[in-house]
Design a protein around this motif. Sequence first.
Motif, PDB file in Angstrom:
ATOM      1  N   HIS A  87       0.671   1.292  -7.316  1.00 13.89           N
ATOM      2  CA  HIS A  87      -0.400   1.208  -6.323  1.00 13.89           C
ATOM      3  C   HIS A  87       0.029   1.941  -5.053  1.00 13.89           C
ATOM      4  CE1 HIS A  87      -3.728  -0.332  -3.962  1.00 13.89           C
ATOM      5  NE2 HIS A  87      -2.852  -0.578  -3.008  1.00 13.89           N
ATOM      6  N   GLN A  88      -0.827   2.829  -4.583  1.00 14.82           N
ATOM      7  CA  GLN A  88      -0.537   3.514  -3.327  1.00 14.82           C
ATOM      8  C   GLN A  88      -1.849   3.872  -2.649  1.00 14.82           C
ATOM      9  OE1 GLN A  88       1.402   7.512  -3.094  1.00 14.82           O
ATOM     10  NE2 GLN A  88       3.122   6.276  -2.390  1.00 14.82           N
ATOM     11  N   ASN A 119       0.801  -1.224   0.000  1.00  9.03           N
ATOM     12  CA  ASN A 119       0.000   0.000   0.000  1.00  9.03           C
ATOM     13  C   ASN A 119       0.840   1.282   0.000  1.00  9.03           C
ATOM     14  OD1 ASN A 119      -2.922  -0.654  -0.034  1.00  9.03           O
ATOM     15  ND2 ASN A 119      -2.279  -1.987   1.628  1.00  9.03           N
ATOM     16  N   LEU A 120       2.128   1.146   0.257  1.00  7.77           N
ATOM     17  CA  LEU A 120       3.046   2.282   0.135  1.00  7.77           C
ATOM     18  C   LEU A 120       3.647   2.372  -1.268  1.00  7.77           C
ATOM     19  CD1 LEU A 120       4.903   2.076   3.564  1.00  7.77           C
ATOM     20  CD2 LEU A 120       3.376   3.917   2.779  1.00  7.77           C
ATOM     21  N   GLY A 121       3.300   1.421  -2.129  1.00  5.75           N
ATOM     22  CA  GLY A 121       3.824   1.417  -3.489  1.00  5.75           C
ATOM     23  C   GLY A 121       5.194   0.786  -3.599  1.00  5.75           C
ATOM     24  N   ALA A 164       6.392   9.101   1.321  1.00  2.18           N
ATOM     25  CA  ALA A 164       5.307   9.011   0.351  1.00  2.18           C
ATOM     26  C   ALA A 164       4.201  10.038   0.583  1.00  2.18           C
ATOM     27  CB  ALA A 164       4.703   7.608   0.370  1.00  2.18           C
ATOM     28  N   LEU A 185      -2.381   5.335   1.065  1.00  5.36           N
ATOM     29  CA  LEU A 185      -1.752   5.717   2.331  1.00  5.36           C
ATOM     30  C   LEU A 185      -2.676   5.541   3.526  1.00  5.36           C
ATOM     31  CD1 LEU A 185       0.379   8.821   1.278  1.00  5.36           C
ATOM     32  CD2 LEU A 185       1.052   6.422   1.474  1.00  5.36           C
TER      33      LEU A 185
END
Length: 139
Positions: free
Chosen positions: A66-67, A56-58, A112, A69
Motif C-alpha cells: 500500500h502506498q 501510506n508510505l508503505g 519513496a 504519497l
Amino acid sequence: MTDPISTSPDTPTDSPAVEESRVDPMSTVSRDIAEVPSVEIISTAALHLMSAAAVNLGLAEDLPDHQDLDEARSLIDALAGLLDAAAPSLGHHHAAPLRDGLRSLQLAFKEASTIPDEPGTGPGEKYTGEVHPKAARRR
C-alpha cells in the motif's frame, strides 16, 4: 430499556428521582478528558499522524504494497505543523522523539517519491526546514 436515561412507563418523567438518575454521557466524557494532561493528548495525536503516514508510505508490515504519497504528504505536513506549534508546550523531553519520527517519515517520503520535491518544499519542510539524509560516516 436498561439505559440510565430510560424510565418505566409508570414513572413520571418530571420527578426529582428521575432527574437525579439521568446520567449525561457528555459530562462524563468531559470529566475524563479534563484529567488527561495536554502533553499526552498532543503526543497521542502525533503518534496517530505518524502511524497513518507510515502506512501510506508503505512501511506497514501487514500492508507493504500500500502506498499513497498524496495522503502521506498531508499527514506529514499536519504532523510537522502540530509539532512546530506544540513544541514549547511539550518540552524537549517529549518533542525530541516525535521530531525524530517526523524526520524519518520525511526521509522515507523522499525515498519513496519518484518525482523529487524542490529543496525545502517536501512534506513538512516549511516547518522543519529542508531535510537531508545524513552523509555516510567515513572511517
